[in-house]
Design an enzyme around this catalytic site. Structure first.
Site, PDB file in Angstrom:
ATOM      1  N   GLY A  46      56.904 -60.778 -14.051  1.00 43.67           N
ATOM      2  CA  GLY A  46      56.473 -60.646 -15.464  1.00 43.67           C
ATOM      3  C   GLY A  46      54.916 -60.271 -15.251  1.00 43.67           C
ATOM      4  O   GLY A  46      54.354 -60.261 -14.152  1.00 43.67           O
ATOM      5  N   GLN A  51      46.280 -57.958 -17.202  1.00 42.56           N
ATOM      6  CA  GLN A  51      46.443 -57.935 -15.578  1.00 42.56           C
ATOM      7  C   GLN A  51      46.031 -56.228 -15.027  1.00 42.56           C
ATOM      8  O   GLN A  51      45.966 -56.186 -13.940  1.00 42.56           O
ATOM      9  CB  GLN A  51      47.576 -58.590 -14.929  1.00 42.56           C
ATOM     10  N   CYS A  89      50.668 -66.126  -9.380  1.00 41.25           N
ATOM     11  CA  CYS A  89      50.311 -65.050 -10.331  1.00 41.25           C
ATOM     12  C   CYS A  89      50.083 -63.789  -9.300  1.00 41.25           C
ATOM     13  O   CYS A  89      49.219 -64.032  -8.429  1.00 41.25           O
ATOM     14  CB  CYS A  89      49.162 -65.579 -11.237  1.00 41.25           C
ATOM     15  N   LEU A  90      50.354 -62.729  -9.827  1.00 41.62           N
ATOM     16  CA  LEU A  90      50.083 -61.512  -9.292  1.00 41.62           C
ATOM     17  C   LEU A  90      48.465 -61.229  -9.351  1.00 41.62           C
ATOM     18  O   LEU A  90      47.946 -60.375  -8.153  1.00 41.62           O
ATOM     19  CB  LEU A  90      50.770 -60.125  -9.981  1.00 41.62           C
ATOM     20  N   HIS A 131      53.527 -68.204 -19.222  1.00 39.58           N
ATOM     21  CA  HIS A 131      52.287 -67.713 -18.415  1.00 39.58           C
ATOM     22  C   HIS A 131      51.772 -66.511 -18.829  1.00 39.58           C
ATOM     23  O   HIS A 131      50.564 -66.548 -18.953  1.00 39.58           O
ATOM     24  CB  HIS A 131      53.079 -67.681 -16.878  1.00 39.58           C
ATOM     25  N   GLU A 132      52.778 -65.390 -19.233  1.00 37.42           N
ATOM     26  CA  GLU A 132      52.215 -64.305 -19.713  1.00 37.42           C
ATOM     27  C   GLU A 132      51.396 -64.659 -21.091  1.00 37.42           C
ATOM     28  O   GLU A 132      50.450 -63.676 -21.315  1.00 37.42           O
ATOM     29  CB  GLU A 132      53.207 -63.067 -20.009  1.00 37.42           C
ATOM     30  N   HIS A 135      48.232 -65.263 -20.289  1.00 39.32           N
ATOM     31  CA  HIS A 135      47.299 -64.283 -19.865  1.00 39.32           C
ATOM     32  C   HIS A 135      46.411 -63.660 -21.006  1.00 39.32           C
ATOM     33  O   HIS A 135      45.341 -63.162 -21.042  1.00 39.32           O
ATOM     34  CB  HIS A 135      48.024 -63.132 -19.034  1.00 39.32           C
TER      35      HIS A 135
HETATM   36 NI    NI Z   1      49.878 -64.024 -14.061  1.00 35.19          NI
END
Ligand code: NI
Length: 178
Positions: A46, A51, A89-90, A131-132, A135
């Site tokens: 995702g 991000q 998380c990236l 999660h997204e 963000h």
């Molecule tokens: Ni994330």
């Protein structure tokens, strides 16, 4: 298409609320294509606009053999049942903590063609959606941790920002990178 730079902890955009998309344009479709490429390259399951420095309400996801992009996503229903699972998380590379999320959510929005989309998500996809969408509201998964664990995570992030050695966890499965 291009691989975009993934913004990491400390980037102010990760703490801002992203804007509603009034109309999905070719520019949005190009960004979505780049976001898919960036997510797959990372690799992750995702990726949300902020991000990659895009302050618009959009995220892409890829779970097993399915994928999609959702603009202006809204959770219209969530299960009472919750599940706790390791999450990463990236934008916070190397940090993994258990996070409690609704087991199932229903998400509505529009896709990259501007057509309505509705996701009845469960398990991993439900976690990705929550999660997204966080963000898009400037919320990071560490915000959901207990105070002790959040402090530990923040200490690791601060130490890393100072160039101090931090514990390096072993490799984690791809599906935990959101
Ligand atoms: Ni994330």
């Amino acid at each position: 298409m291009a691989i975009l730079k993934i913004r990491e902890w400390g980037d102010p955009g990760l703490r801002q609320r992203a804007h509603e998309v009034e109309r999905v344009t070719d520019a949005h479709r190009r960004v979505v294509a780049d976001m898919f490429e960036t997510m797959r390259d990372a690799p992750g399951v995702g990726l949300a606009g902020p991000q990659v420095g895009v302050m618009e309400r959009v995220f892409v996801w890829e779970v097993e053999d399915e994928h999609g992009a959702v603009f202006n996503p809204v959770i219209i229903a969530r299960s009472e049942e919750v599940v706790e699972n390791e999450e990463g998380c990236l934008s916070l590379p190397g940090l993994y903590y258990p996070v409690t999320r609704a087991e199932r959510v229903t998400v509505e929005g529009v896709d990259e063609n501007g057509d309505p989309v509705k996701l009845d998500a469960e398990d991993l996809l439900a976690r990705v959606c929550q999660h997204e969408i966080d963000h898009l509201d400037g919320v990071l998964f560490i915000d959901h941790l207990s105070e002790d664990l959040r402090k530990e995570a923040l200490r690791t992030l601060r130490d890393r920002a100072l160039g101090l050695p931090t514990p390096q966890p072993g490799p984690k499965p791809v599906e935990e990178q959101l």
